[in-house]
Design an enzyme around this catalytic site. Structure first.
Site, PDB file in Angstrom:
ATOM      1  N   ASP A 200       0.848  -1.200   0.000  1.00 23.05           N
ATOM      2  CA  ASP A 200       0.000   0.000   0.000  1.00 23.05           C
ATOM      3  C   ASP A 200       0.884   1.251   0.000  1.00 23.05           C
ATOM      4  O   ASP A 200       1.582   1.532   0.975  1.00 23.05           O
ATOM      5  CB  ASP A 200      -0.889  -0.009   1.250  1.00 23.05           C
ATOM      6  N   GLU A 226      -1.337  -1.171  -4.100  1.00 25.81           N
ATOM      7  CA  GLU A 226      -2.500  -0.334  -3.748  1.00 25.81           C
ATOM      8  C   GLU A 226      -2.158   1.142  -3.793  1.00 25.81           C
ATOM      9  O   GLU A 226      -1.119   1.561  -3.267  1.00 25.81           O
ATOM     10  CB  GLU A 226      -2.950  -0.736  -2.340  1.00 25.81           C
ATOM     11  N   GLU A 252     -10.158   3.900  -2.432  1.00 22.97           N
ATOM     12  CA  GLU A 252     -10.632   4.314  -1.109  1.00 22.97           C
ATOM     13  C   GLU A 252     -10.873   5.822  -1.035  1.00 22.97           C
ATOM     14  O   GLU A 252     -11.615   6.279  -0.166  1.00 22.97           O
ATOM     15  CB  GLU A 252      -9.645   3.868  -0.022  1.00 22.97           C
ATOM     16  N   HIS A 302     -12.378  -1.467   1.195  1.00 24.48           N
ATOM     17  CA  HIS A 302     -11.461  -0.772   2.104  1.00 24.48           C
ATOM     18  C   HIS A 302     -12.139  -0.703   3.471  1.00 24.48           C
ATOM     19  O   HIS A 302     -13.327  -0.367   3.567  1.00 24.48           O
ATOM     20  CB  HIS A 302     -11.200   0.645   1.588  1.00 24.48           C
TER      21      HIS A 302
HETATM   22 CA    CA Z   1      -4.967   1.883   1.674  1.00 27.23          CA
END
Ligand code: CA
Length: 388
Positions: A200, A226, A252, A302
């Site tokens: 991420d 991500e 997200e 998310h």
């Molecule tokens: Ca994230």
């Protein structure tokens, strides 16, 4: 039936230690719960995404902007209420904090609807495709320490998360592309070859830097990469997805059906990660889910925040049809933060005990009490509530 009160509870506490991701370090944990009361004694609970002072500002939107629009209305008219509020806020925020505020209100209205019907949320949506949901554990946050210390810690922490029973693990990056590749190599070393890990970036890279890290992730067999680039950069997403063999995930920081429509049409996502507590609540999440599946894009929600957000997501993941389906489909996963979070673990009178369930089964049961299936402990809320 009438709505008689709309109340925001912003909970805040100092964390045991400061943690970081690619954008900032943070030392406080915050949760923003929305409570909607009715004249029939039924109360609904929802949650708004947004940490720290964002939560305090969202409390103002919930209580000073949205509440006057909906007091006295029938809470069962949740879709009418959604469109009434959205239409009045459209000129002031089609994305961001007004949508986060509306999300918590909408979730609370769904909780009320489930309690009126005597049905859990997954039944209100159309039933459970699975009675347990697999869980992936994220950790490996940034700290104010050297790269070498990060490398050693990430390898150990990744192995520890694997040993807790999670189905996969996810790490942060953000020290810079070269050091980030060292962190990813450490995580692969820590977990061995037969376990999935995800990375991420919280949108810290340019597209060329994301290609540099992404090529290393191909070699390491990472499952997804991500938010590699800024959420507005649909061209960057599309180029990365076309040029890399690792799955590109994100979403997200996207809102409502119109934002998601553009994101999905740009063909930059292998995996969509909608945030129900931000994009517009359950009503809008269901539309975004349909839109994602209409583009043959699988969804892994998310998840962030308190036990209210986690319980809501367990219900939604239970009710999510597999895409594309099959005898052994890839099942949706629940995102779980392995760092300490008392607003998730201690908020409920009857805790979800995700860690205990994962240790025993690698998955969590889907609550079947009406609505989102959980209720917060009022004394706990009083102990941690802060004023705006
Ligand atoms: Ca994230």
């Amino acid at each position: 039936m009438k709505i008689t009160a709309v109340i925001s509870h912003v909970l805040q506490t100092d964390m045991p230690e400061e943690l970081g991701y690619s954008q900032q370090y943070y030392a406080k944990r915050t949760a923003h719960l929305v409570e909607i009361r009715t004249d029939e004694g039924i109360t609904g609970w929802g949650e708004c995404f947004g940490p720290g002072n964002v939560a305090l500002a969202n409390k103002g939107i919930v209580e000073k902007v949205i509440a006057p629009m909906i007091l006295g209305r029938d809470p069962m008219d949740r879709d009418v209420i959604w469109h009434h509020v959205y239409n009045l806020l459209r000129d002031h925020g089609q994305k961001g904090m007004p949508m986060q505020a509306l999300s918590g209100v909408d979730i609370a209205l769904w909780d009320i609807a489930g309690k009126v019907a005597g049905l859990p949320l997954h039944k209100m949506i159309g039933g459970a495709h699975r009675d347990r949901v697999q869980v992936y554990g994220y950790g490996m946050m940034l700290k104010r320490e050297s790269v070498a210390d990060h490398v050693a810690r990430f390898a150990d922490e990744a192995a520890a998360i694997r040993d807790m029973g999670f189905v996969a693990t996810k790490m942060k990056v953000g020290l810079g592309p070269r050091d980030d590749v060292r962190l990813c190599q450490a995580v692969r070393r820590g977990i061995g070859d037969d376990f999935d890990f995800m990375v991420d970036a919280n949108h810290c890279y340019t597209t060329p830097d994301a290609f540099f890290v992404g090529r290393a992730l191909e070699e390491l067999g990472a499952y997804w990469f991500e938010e590699p680039v800024a959420p507005e950069d649909h061209d960057g997403y599309r180029e990365l997805r076309a040029g890399l063999r690792v799955n590109i995930s994100g979403g997200e920081a996207e809102f409502n059906r119109w934002g998601w429509r553009k994101l999905l049409e740009s063909r930059g996502l292998d995996i969509a990660q909608p945030e129900v507590c931000a994009l517009g609540g359950i009503s809008e999440y269901l539309r975004v889910l349909a839109l994602a599946h209409a583009h043959f894009t699988p969804v892994v929600n998310h998840v962030w925040g308190s036990a209210i957000a986690v319980a809501t997501n367990i219900q939604l993941l239970a009710a999510m049809p597999p895409l594309p389906g099959g005898l052994f489909p890839r099942e949706p996963w629940l995102e779980f933060d392995t760092t300490e979070n008392i607003f998730r673990d201690n908020l409920l009178s009857d805790p979800l005990d995700i860690q205990g369930q994962v240790a025993a089964h690698g998955s969590v049961a889907v609550p079947d009490a009406p609505g989102i299936g959980v209720a917060p402990d009022p004394a706990f809320i009083r102990a941690y509530a802060v004023d705006g």
